[in-house]
Scaffold this active site. Structure first.
Site, PDB file in Angstrom:
ATOM      1  N   GLU A   1       0.860  -1.196   0.000  1.00  0.00           N
ATOM      2  CA  GLU A   1       0.000   0.000   0.000  1.00  0.00           C
ATOM      3  C   GLU A   1       0.888   1.235   0.000  1.00  0.00           C
ATOM      4  OE1 GLU A   1      -0.118   2.054   2.799  1.00  0.00           O
ATOM      5  OE2 GLU A   1       1.094   0.832   4.143  1.00  0.00           O
TER       6      GLU A   1
ATOM      7  N   LYS B   1       8.207  -1.090  -1.807  1.00  0.00           N
ATOM      8  CA  LYS B   1       7.631  -0.326  -0.693  1.00  0.00           C
ATOM      9  C   LYS B   1       8.737   0.262   0.199  1.00  0.00           C
ATOM     10  CE  LYS B   1       4.968   1.469   2.189  1.00  0.00           C
ATOM     11  NZ  LYS B   1       3.838   1.087   2.934  1.00  0.00           N
TER      12      LYS B   1
ATOM     13  N   GLY C   1       7.962  11.665  11.148  1.00  0.00           N
ATOM     14  CA  GLY C   1       7.461  10.845  12.247  1.00  0.00           C
ATOM     15  C   GLY C   1       6.400   9.917  11.703  1.00  0.00           C
TER      16      GLY C   1
ATOM     17  N   CYS D   1       5.209   4.935   9.874  1.00  0.00           N
ATOM     18  CA  CYS D   1       5.758   4.267   8.678  1.00  0.00           C
ATOM     19  C   CYS D   1       7.214   4.619   8.406  1.00  0.00           C
ATOM     20  CB  CYS D   1       4.882   4.602   7.485  1.00  0.00           C
ATOM     21  SG  CYS D   1       3.198   4.063   7.759  1.00  0.00           S
TER      22      CYS D   1
HETATM   23  C1  UGA Z   1       4.090   7.319   4.339  1.00  0.00           C
HETATM   24  C2  UGA Z   1       4.265   7.349   2.813  1.00  0.00           C
HETATM   25  O1  UGA Z   1       4.202   8.705   2.353  1.00  0.00           O
HETATM   26  C3  UGA Z   1       3.160   6.545   2.131  1.00  0.00           C
HETATM   27  O2  UGA Z   1       3.374   6.517   0.741  1.00  0.00           O
HETATM   28  C4  UGA Z   1       3.193   5.116   2.688  1.00  0.00           C
HETATM   29  O3  UGA Z   1       2.165   4.316   2.137  1.00  0.00           O
HETATM   30  C5  UGA Z   1       3.008   5.150   4.203  1.00  0.00           C
HETATM   31  O4  UGA Z   1       4.060   5.959   4.782  1.00  0.00           O
HETATM   32  C6  UGA Z   1       3.093   3.731   4.702  1.00  0.00           C
HETATM   33  O5  UGA Z   1       4.181   3.155   4.691  1.00  0.00           O
HETATM   34  O6  UGA Z   1       2.055   3.140   5.016  1.00  0.00           O
HETATM   35  P1  UGA Z   1       2.543   8.620   6.106  1.00  0.00           P
HETATM   36  O7  UGA Z   1       3.312   7.912   7.162  1.00  0.00           O
HETATM   37  O8  UGA Z   1       1.060   8.682   6.193  1.00  0.00           O
HETATM   38  O9  UGA Z   1       2.872   7.970   4.667  1.00  0.00           O
HETATM   39  O10 UGA Z   1       3.046  10.098   6.109  1.00  0.00           O
HETATM   40  P2  UGA Z   1       3.857  11.076   5.139  1.00  0.00           P
HETATM   41  O11 UGA Z   1       2.935  12.003   4.487  1.00  0.00           O
HETATM   42  O12 UGA Z   1       4.786  10.305   4.284  1.00  0.00           O
HETATM   43  O13 UGA Z   1       4.697  11.897   6.226  1.00  0.00           O
HETATM   44  C7  UGA Z   1       5.659  11.219   7.039  1.00  0.00           C
HETATM   45  C8  UGA Z   1       6.368  12.203   7.926  1.00  0.00           C
HETATM   46  O14 UGA Z   1       7.257  13.007   7.171  1.00  0.00           O
HETATM   47  C9  UGA Z   1       5.476  13.171   8.691  1.00  0.00           C
HETATM   48  O15 UGA Z   1       5.948  13.279  10.002  1.00  0.00           O
HETATM   49  C10 UGA Z   1       5.647  14.498   7.961  1.00  0.00           C
HETATM   50  O16 UGA Z   1       5.461  15.607   8.796  1.00  0.00           O
HETATM   51  C11 UGA Z   1       7.085  14.380   7.513  1.00  0.00           C
HETATM   52  N1  UGA Z   1       7.399  15.202   6.316  1.00  0.00           N
HETATM   53  C12 UGA Z   1       6.795  14.940   5.126  1.00  0.00           C
HETATM   54  C13 UGA Z   1       8.324  16.217   6.421  1.00  0.00           C
HETATM   55  O17 UGA Z   1       8.900  16.458   7.503  1.00  0.00           O
HETATM   56  N2  UGA Z   1       8.635  16.951   5.307  1.00  0.00           N
HETATM   57  C14 UGA Z   1       8.056  16.716   4.108  1.00  0.00           C
HETATM   58  O18 UGA Z   1       8.393  17.427   3.127  1.00  0.00           O
HETATM   59  C15 UGA Z   1       7.099  15.690   4.024  1.00  0.00           C
END
Ligand code: UGA
Length: 462
Positions: free
Chosen positions: A152, A223, A276, A279
């Site tokens: 996913e 993944k 954070g 994932c």
């Molecule tokens: C992430 C991946 O983006 C998804 O594609 C994947 O399916 C999912 O993990 C998973 O393995 O199930 P998610 O954990 O929901 O999704 O969150 P993200 O949007 O990826 O953000 C992760 C972290 O990175 C957050 O803490 C966010 O604040 C941080 N982040 C994100 C940043 O610090 N800077 C950015 O530019 C983007």
């Protein structure tokens, strides 16, 4: 098709509800009976935009149901999706015990042929172990199994949209019937025959999703490779932000220019408190362990992880620099969830920050639109505020930790008048630094010029 979903967490619930939405008959099960009870009473154990409506609609249409009877669910599905948790062990390896239990359950309960699909994020070669476990524990001569990997790519906060309108669908298969069955499962999505959950109509399509058919090993690796790359990208942005802070350059300008290069792209270049959630931190750890075991040099990934771990130190150093000592100071933490549009606080930077502030005997107040209930279980004795204005009242600093849009719209002049000292330490560059400083805030962002440099610039301009 009749589909069983094992595991009613973020991935299982979203997948189950969306598979019902595209016409399948879905039963979801979980060994946590309280979750099933909540779902059967019309509640949801998690917050995820649009999920409530989709679950209600499909339960009403009798395409979706929830049962605590694990065996009944397995027997029902022609395809069984494994969506159980794979949390990190102490050494960073993924804990695969829930996958192992799922395999034994499926083997024990099956009375017919089944397609068993791993959706949970797992290390490479888990598919092979699944094949073996299913063969060893099978109890009925009428049962037979094909295994597939279908990772996913759902982001919390946009998971429903990501499921129904993905960029790509990856299916790792070992034989043609498995491929045919998975193509059939995803046909409405591949043909873009799905209403948009926001507008409830077929919106002008973005590009049709690509279907990639790979080996099971490659699908599992895809993944991990994606999540680790995203983690590296964020840590790179944070490294540049640190350089900017030392040189009075502006990381927002630098990232904007970088993002305009189509080879780089603008996403995942937002510097701040680091990545954070449940994932990215666990997946990069598991990938490091996997690479180490394979004898591969994974120092690039280790450094990305290290940069991430230091973000809170760096952030706290700014607070100490401004407040001199933290002891007994009253600090408001704005944002608890690991990112906006979710109530998920697992591995959220705010949790580590609050822990560290409490160690320094800070009087901590917090506010978040969704993450308060879950935080209460971890930190029962801090002050939970009804809104950001109560948070600001008497605070000597506000720390912005999660970039909820609604925080941008606050009445910041009112907030300033309520604070004991108008100090904002913005860990997400949520607010416009120039405007905040012009309003009279002591404003610190990430990787942006200091107040002194800003003063010089404004004096030169006037
Ligand atoms: C992430 C991946 O983006 C998804 O594609 C994947 O399916 C999912 O993990 C998973 O393995 O199930 P998610 O954990 O929901 O999704 O969150 P993200 O949007 O990826 O953000 C992760 C972290 O990175 C957050 O803490 C966010 O604040 C941080 N982040 C994100 C940043 O610090 N800077 C950015 O530019 C983007």
């Amino acid at each position: 098709m009749r589909i069983a979903i094992l595991g009613c967490g973020y991935v299982g619930l979203v997948s189950g509800a969306c598979l019902a939405e595209i016409g399948h008959s879905v039963v979801c099960t979980d060994n946590d009976e309280s979750k099933i009870l909540t779902l059967n009473q019309g509640g949801l154990p998690i917050y995820e935009p649009h999920l409530k409506e989709i679950v209600a609609r499909n339960v009403d249409a009798q395409r979706l149901r929830f049962t605590a009877d694990l065996g009944e669910a397995v027997r029902y599905g022609d395809a069984v999706f494994i969506c159980v948790g794979t949390p990190p062990l102490q050494d960073g390896d993924a804990d695969l015990s829930a996958i192992d239990s799922a395999a034994r359950l499926i083997a024990r309960e099956s009375r017919s042929s089944k397609l068993v699909i791993e959706k949970s994020t797992v290390p490479m070669q888990t598919g092979q172990k699944l094949v073996r476990a299913l063969a060893i524990y099978a109890r009925n001569s009428d049962s037979s199994f094909s295994v597939a990997s279908n990772p996913e790519f759902l982001r919390e906060g946009t998971a429903v949209l990501d499921f129904l309108h993905p960029d790509r669908i990856v299916i790792g298969v070992g034989n043609e019937p498995a491929e045919t069955q998975l193509r059939e499962i995803y046909r409405p999505i591949l043909e873009q025959n799905v209403a948009c959950p926001i507008h409830q109509q077929n919106c002008p399509p973005k590009e049709a999703p690509k279907l990639l058919v790979t080996s099971i090993n490659s699908a599992e690796l895809i993944k991990h490779a994606c999540n680790s790359f995203l983690a590296v990208k964020i840590s790179y942005a944070n490294l540049i932000a640190d350089i900017c802070e030392n040189m009075d350059a502006d990381v927002e300008e630098v990232m904007q220019a970088m993002g305009l290069d189509p080879r780089i792209g603008p996403s995942f270049l937002r510097p701040g408190l680091g990545f954070g959630g449940f994932c990215l931190p666990k997946d990069i750890q598991a990938f490091i362990r996997l690479g180490e075991k394979a004898g591969v040099d994974v120092s690039l990934l280790r450094d990305a992880e290290l940069i991430n771990k230091r973000r809170i130190d760096h952030f706290l150093a700014k607070a100490v620099n401004s407040l001199w000592t933290l002891k007994a100071k009253c600090i408001g933490v704005l944002g608890l969830a690991f990112k906006p549009h979710t109530d998920d606080i697992r591995f959220a930077p705010a949790m580590e920050l609050i822990g560290r502030l409490l160690q320094e005997h800070v009087r901590v107040k917090v506010y978040d639109p969704q993450g308060m209930e879950k935080t209460k279980a971890l930190f029962p004795s801090i002050h939970y505020c009804a809104d950001p204005y109560e948070l600001a009242d008497g605070a000597e600093a506000l720390m912005i930790v999660t970039e909820w849009d609604c925080f941008r719209q606050l009445d910041w002049l009112r907030i300033k008048s309520l604070m004991q000292r108008p100090l904002i330490i913005d860990g997400r560059n949520l607010l416009p630094s120039d405007e905040m400083r012009a309003m009279g805030f002591e404003y610190q962002g990430v990787g942006i010029p200091t107040a002194e440099a800003w003063d010089m610039k404004s004096r030169a301009a006037s």
